[in-house]
Design a protein around this motif. Structure first.
Motif: not given
Length: 456
Positions: A250-251, A315-318, A321-323, A407-410
């Motif tokens: 993630c980082f 949740v943060c990566y979702m 973008g947001p997704i 991509a962030a959501a994945v």
């Protein structure tokens, strides 16, 4: 070593106490612990600055030398790959090599190759320049793998009852290195040219070598009989290794993608993009000591930190973008807020990993000595390097194919999977222990019942 006067002093089992009375031991250990902290802080700060200093200007210089973007990415990526391999080797042979020698030698080589990186602009363009970049980058990765693996081991040895607190506190220096590296490198590059950032930083690292040779204590131990394979095949350790992979990935995902997304989405000047990353680095550095302290004071909280930290990260990566399915408009303040929350959740998940692996190893028969600590620190560094290699590589590919939001959501799904899997394991472990206690109680009652008639 054992300190009857210092409850936080290092304790080596099976009679490895040094001669001298308790008062002398307590005073010696207190001084050693201070020196260990200074040494570990120096390597955390130096390693992160050396790692991050390339970002602002090296891609541009490499382009001048005829290097493609793909090859430049490989020069960055080979660091994590060789850090992985070297961490496993150094963790296995830590006792044979010696923790202090490994630490000092790693720092010395790293300072030298950092200076060498600063003179690569004098190397002929093309294949020779590329080959030298790979060679120096690999040497830097191997040397810092030696120093960091030894540093973790010495810290655990010096602070056996406060591992998480100490590791969390030292993450302040790691975060400081990540924060200071890019702006310092960019300023020196603009003011004095390509050579100065590497020469200055390399000389600073080299100046730390004699200091650490003098102040760093020397812990001796016998080689252990256990291996990395036995450690990683423990189910709990394997799952924690998966957690470390996911968090590191993630980082790493943000390195090649976030700056491009911010520039494209919000039209910020290039100089302000680095400030966006500060939210993540500072929140992680500030929160890590708190989670380390809580992990040591209330050990049963570690499992909840591991589980919920990963879920919050997902949740943060979702929301980065947001997704698109959430139909939330992307705004700069929201992005910075999510990065701050991500830094906190990362500290929540990362800090308890080494204490959890250590406790699991000891519960499964690993000896309480430097050999086991070396295996654990080497495994942790190696698993982090796996994620550091996969994250940017997969992130860059997904960014080109499906855009930053998806991509962030994945990437977030990886953290979600590791968090939920870890939670299910802890539930299973809790259920198994309850059944074991119940069986012991029933067995004791049956023994008492069978003995009563004979006693009458």
């Amino acid at each position: 070593m054992d300190s009857s006067g210092d409850p936080e002093g290092p304790r080596l089992p099976r009679g490895d106490d040094p001669p001298g009375n308790a008062r002398e031991t307590s005073r010696q250990l207190s001084r050693e612990q201070l020196f260990v902290l200074i040494s570990a802080a120096s390597i955390n700060l130096g390693s992160m600055m050396c790692y991050s200093i390339l970002g602002p200007f090296f891609p541009k210089e490499a382009e001048k030398k005829g290097v493609s973007n793909t090859v430049t990415g490989m020069i960055f990526g080979c660091y994590a790959l060789f850090d992985l391999l070297a961490s496993l080797v150094f963790g296995k042979y830590l006792v044979q090599i010696g923790a202090k020698f490994m630490f000092v030698a790693g720092m010395f080589v790293s300072g030298g190759v950092t200076i060498l990186f600063g003179v690569l602009d004098q190397v002929p363009d093309g294949p020779i320049f590329i080959a030298m970049c790979f060679l120096v980058r690999v040497a830097d990765a191997v040397s810092f793998a030696a120093a960091i693996t030894a540093s973790f081991s010495i810290l655990v040895k010096a602070f056996p009852n406060n591992v998480a607190t100490v590791l969390g506190s030292l993450e302040i220096f790691s975060g400081l290195g990540l924060v200071l590296g890019p702006p310092l490198g960019g300023f020196l590059y603009q003011s004095f040219g390509y050579e100065m950032p590497f020469i200055l930083l390399g000389c600073i690292v080299l100046l730390m070598v004699p200091l650490n040779m003098y102040i760093l204590p020397n812990y001796d131990s016998d080689p252990g009989k256990h291996s990395f394979w036995k450690l990683i095949t423990l189910p709990k350790v394997a799952l924690i290794a998966f957690v470390i992979n996911s968090l590191s990935s993630c980082f790493g995902f943000l390195d090649p993608t976030l700056s491009l997304f911010v520039l494209e989405k919000f039209n910020l000047p290039a100089g302000y993009v680095g400030l966006v990353f500060l939210g993540l680095a500072l929140s992680y550095s500030i929160s890590s000591p708190l989670f380390g302290l809580l992990s040591d004071k209330i050990p049963h909280l570690r499992k909840w930190f591991l589980v919920w930290g990963n879920i919050i990260t997902a949740v943060c990566y979702m929301l980065l973008g947001p997704i698109p399915v959430l139909h939330i408009k992307s705004q700069l303040w929201l992005l910075v807020l999510i990065l701050v929350l991500n830094g906190v959740s990362a500290g929540m998940s990362i800090i308890p990993t080494i204490p959890e692996i250590l406790s699991c190893a000891y519960e499964n028969g690993f000896e309480e000595g430097l050999s086991t600590v070396g295996l654990v620190s080497g495994l942790s560094s190696a698993m982090w390097s796996v994620g550091a290699f996969i994250g940017p590589t997969l992130g860059g590919f997904l960014y080109e194919k499906i855009g930053f939001e998806w991509a962030a959501a994945v990437q977030g799904l990886w953290a979600l999977t590791s968090g939920l899997t870890m939670g299910l394991f802890y539930l299973w472990e809790h259920s198994r222990r309850r059944r074991s206690k119940l069986q012991n109680i029933l067995g004791t009652e049956e023994e008492r019942t069978s003995l009563l008639p004979n006693e009458i």
